[in-house]
Design a protein around this motif. Structure first.
Motif, mmCIF file in Angstrom:
data_model
loop_
_atom_site.group_PDB
_atom_site.id
_atom_site.type_symbol
_atom_site.label_atom_id
_atom_site.label_comp_id
_atom_site.label_asym_id
_atom_site.label_seq_id
_atom_site.Cartn_x
_atom_site.Cartn_y
_atom_site.Cartn_z
ATOM 1 N N ASP A 62 17.772 19.656 57.028
ATOM 2 C CA ASP A 62 18.624 20.793 57.406
ATOM 3 C C ASP A 62 19.475 21.290 56.244
ATOM 4 O O ASP A 62 20.410 22.059 56.447
ATOM 5 N N GLY A 63 19.157 20.847 55.023
ATOM 6 C CA GLY A 63 19.945 21.266 53.871
ATOM 7 C C GLY A 63 19.096 21.950 52.827
ATOM 8 O O GLY A 63 18.040 22.513 53.116
ATOM 9 N N GLY A 64 19.554 21.878 51.587
ATOM 10 C CA GLY A 64 18.852 22.559 50.510
ATOM 11 C C GLY A 64 19.088 24.058 50.576
ATOM 12 O O GLY A 64 19.973 24.543 51.272
ATOM 13 N N GLY A 65 18.306 24.805 49.827
ATOM 14 C CA GLY A 65 18.401 26.262 49.881
ATOM 15 C C GLY A 65 19.185 26.848 48.730
ATOM 16 O O GLY A 65 19.176 26.331 47.616
ATOM 17 N N LEU A 66 19.903 27.946 49.028
ATOM 18 C CA LEU A 66 20.598 28.723 48.005
ATOM 19 C C LEU A 66 22.020 29.049 48.453
ATOM 20 O O LEU A 66 22.321 29.030 49.653
ATOM 21 N N GLY A 67 22.871 29.350 47.480
ATOM 22 C CA GLY A 67 24.234 29.732 47.795
ATOM 23 C C GLY A 67 24.694 30.886 46.931
ATOM 24 O O GLY A 67 24.149 31.132 45.852
ATOM 25 N N SER A 68 25.713 31.596 47.385
ATOM 26 C CA SER A 68 26.270 32.736 46.667
ATOM 27 C C SER A 68 27.790 32.664 46.717
ATOM 28 O O SER A 68 28.378 32.503 47.796
ATOM 29 N N PHE A 69 28.429 32.767 45.539
ATOM 30 C CA PHE A 69 29.890 32.765 45.431
ATOM 31 C C PHE A 69 30.325 33.974 44.614
ATOM 32 O O PHE A 69 29.783 34.233 43.537
ATOM 33 N N SER A 70 31.336 34.687 45.081
ATOM 34 C CA SER A 70 31.943 35.734 44.269
ATOM 35 C C SER A 70 32.907 35.100 43.281
ATOM 36 O O SER A 70 33.626 34.150 43.618
ATOM 37 N N ILE A 71 32.903 35.611 42.050
ATOM 38 C CA ILE A 71 33.831 35.144 41.021
ATOM 39 C C ILE A 71 34.989 36.133 40.975
ATOM 40 O O ILE A 71 34.815 37.299 40.592
ATOM 41 N N VAL A 72 36.159 35.680 41.411
ATOM 42 C CA VAL A 72 37.343 36.538 41.497
ATOM 43 C C VAL A 72 38.446 35.904 40.658
ATOM 44 O O VAL A 72 38.942 34.819 40.983
ATOM 45 N N HIS A 73 38.807 36.575 39.562
ATOM 46 C CA HIS A 73 39.819 36.048 38.642
ATOM 47 C C HIS A 73 39.485 34.613 38.233
ATOM 48 O O HIS A 73 40.374 33.757 38.128
#
Length: 343
Positions: A62-73
């Motif tokens: 149920d894990g693995g995959g991809l992630g997305s983070f915004s870089i703010v300051h």
């Protein structure tokens, strides 16, 4: 300057560490730890977004995959994590139009495609399974193992470097769908175990680091065809211990190329002949144990992720005089495996 470090630390220690590099004082300071549910194996940045390839940390699928983070300051704000039902990824790249993200699945030997929407991983489009195996006696080539994905400089092809089958698979891509182009795919010397590939600044040459053979291959590119022009070792010929080549990077000038060696535990420095594409070995600088990844900053510094010694090391580089020096400055990070900048 903020740099982002992926960590395979145990339990709650795993995740992404934000580290400050003070270029004046030559210090590395950990500012924040961003916990992740899975192991971040590789990270890239694009348009102030950090994208993460995850290795499954769960006993369940149920894990693995991809992630997305915004870089703010300089800080990271989670956009979303997209589970892939236990599929673990080791590398990723973004399409030039920022509509798709492609990932390398090392464990089952596949290239996967996902749709991006407003910088979120929206849905999985599909995956293409590779075929083949190699002669490695250490059993790293009993099947296909895709380790690296990227785009050729002219964006004609998505490529997938397969360590298990000794091959660079070239894909035609449209609307996120992949079709292998066997005519332009490249067969590598059996037993090489190709890991990562980068290109010269003018796109005329490709540089492939081989994890099993501990070598760098130089290919000249003509009419979308790869021709091998050089194959050089990245460890000393007298070294008899186990070593596995890892990361490959080039300076922004294109004048120098570097490779990290795990086992020999070193950074190998080459001079690049821009006309012929060929490499000349200058020397090697020893590191702490297991330099799995490193990154070159402003052509003046190297931050090296030494996984087995749980630390980052800082090196200085004087490109004009070709001086690569280890400094005493370090930063404790549990099992660092990737060093990323927000370019």
């Amino acid at each position: 300057m903020n740099i982002y470090i992926a960590s395979y630390g145990k339990g709650e220690e795993k995740g992404i560490y934000i580290v400050d590099l003070d270029q004046a004082k030559l210090t590395l300071t950990c500012k924040r730890h961003v916990a992740t549910p899975d192991f971040p194996s590789y990270m890239i940045t694009d348009d102030n977004v950090l994208y993460v390839a995850y290795k499954n940390a769960s006993a369940k699928n149920d894990g693995g995959g991809l992630g997305s983070f915004s870089i703010v300051h300089g800080d990271l704000i989670l956009n979303n994590n997209y589970s892939s039902s236990g599929r673990s990824y080791t590398h990723l790249c973004i399409s030039p139009d920022q509509r798709y993200i492609f990932a390398a699945n090392y464990h089952i030997g596949a290239t996967a495609a996902y749709a991006l929407k407003h910088k979120l991983i929206d849905h999985k489009i599909g995956a293409v399974r590779h075929q083949g195996f190699g002669p490695d006696l250490l059993k790293r080539q009993t099947g296909p193992h895709v380790h690296n994905v990227g785009f050729t400089p002219d964006h004609k092809f998505l490529y997938a470097v397969d360590l298990g089958s000794d091959k660079i698979v070239m894909y035609r891509y449209q609307d996120g769908h992949l079709v292998a182009d066997e005519k332009h795919s490249v067969n590598i010397i059996p037993g090489s175990g190709p890991r990562h590939m980068i290109f010269s600044k003018d796109g005329r040459y490709a540089y492939l680091v081989n994890e099993i053979a501990n070598s760098v291959m130089v290919f000249k590119i003509n009419d979308d065809r790869f021709s091998l022009v050089q194959n050089v070792s990245c460890i000393p010929h007298h070294f008899k211990g186990f070593s596995a080549a890892a990361a490959i990077r080039m300076t922004s000038t294109g004048d120098h190329l570097m490779v990290s060696n795990r086992g020999h535990d070193s950074i190998c420095l080459y001079r690049v002949n821009k006309e012929s594409g060929k490499l000349s070995l200058l020397y090697m600088v020893h590191t702490a144990k297991g330099p799995r990844d490193f990154n070159i900053i402003d052509d003046q510094y190297l931050v090296v992720a030494c996984q087995e010694d749980n630390k980052l090391q800082l090196m200085t580089f004087d490109e004009t005089n070709e001086k690569l020096l280890m400094t005493p400055y370090e930063c404790a990070i549990p099992q660092p495996v990737c060093v990323t900048l927000n370019d």
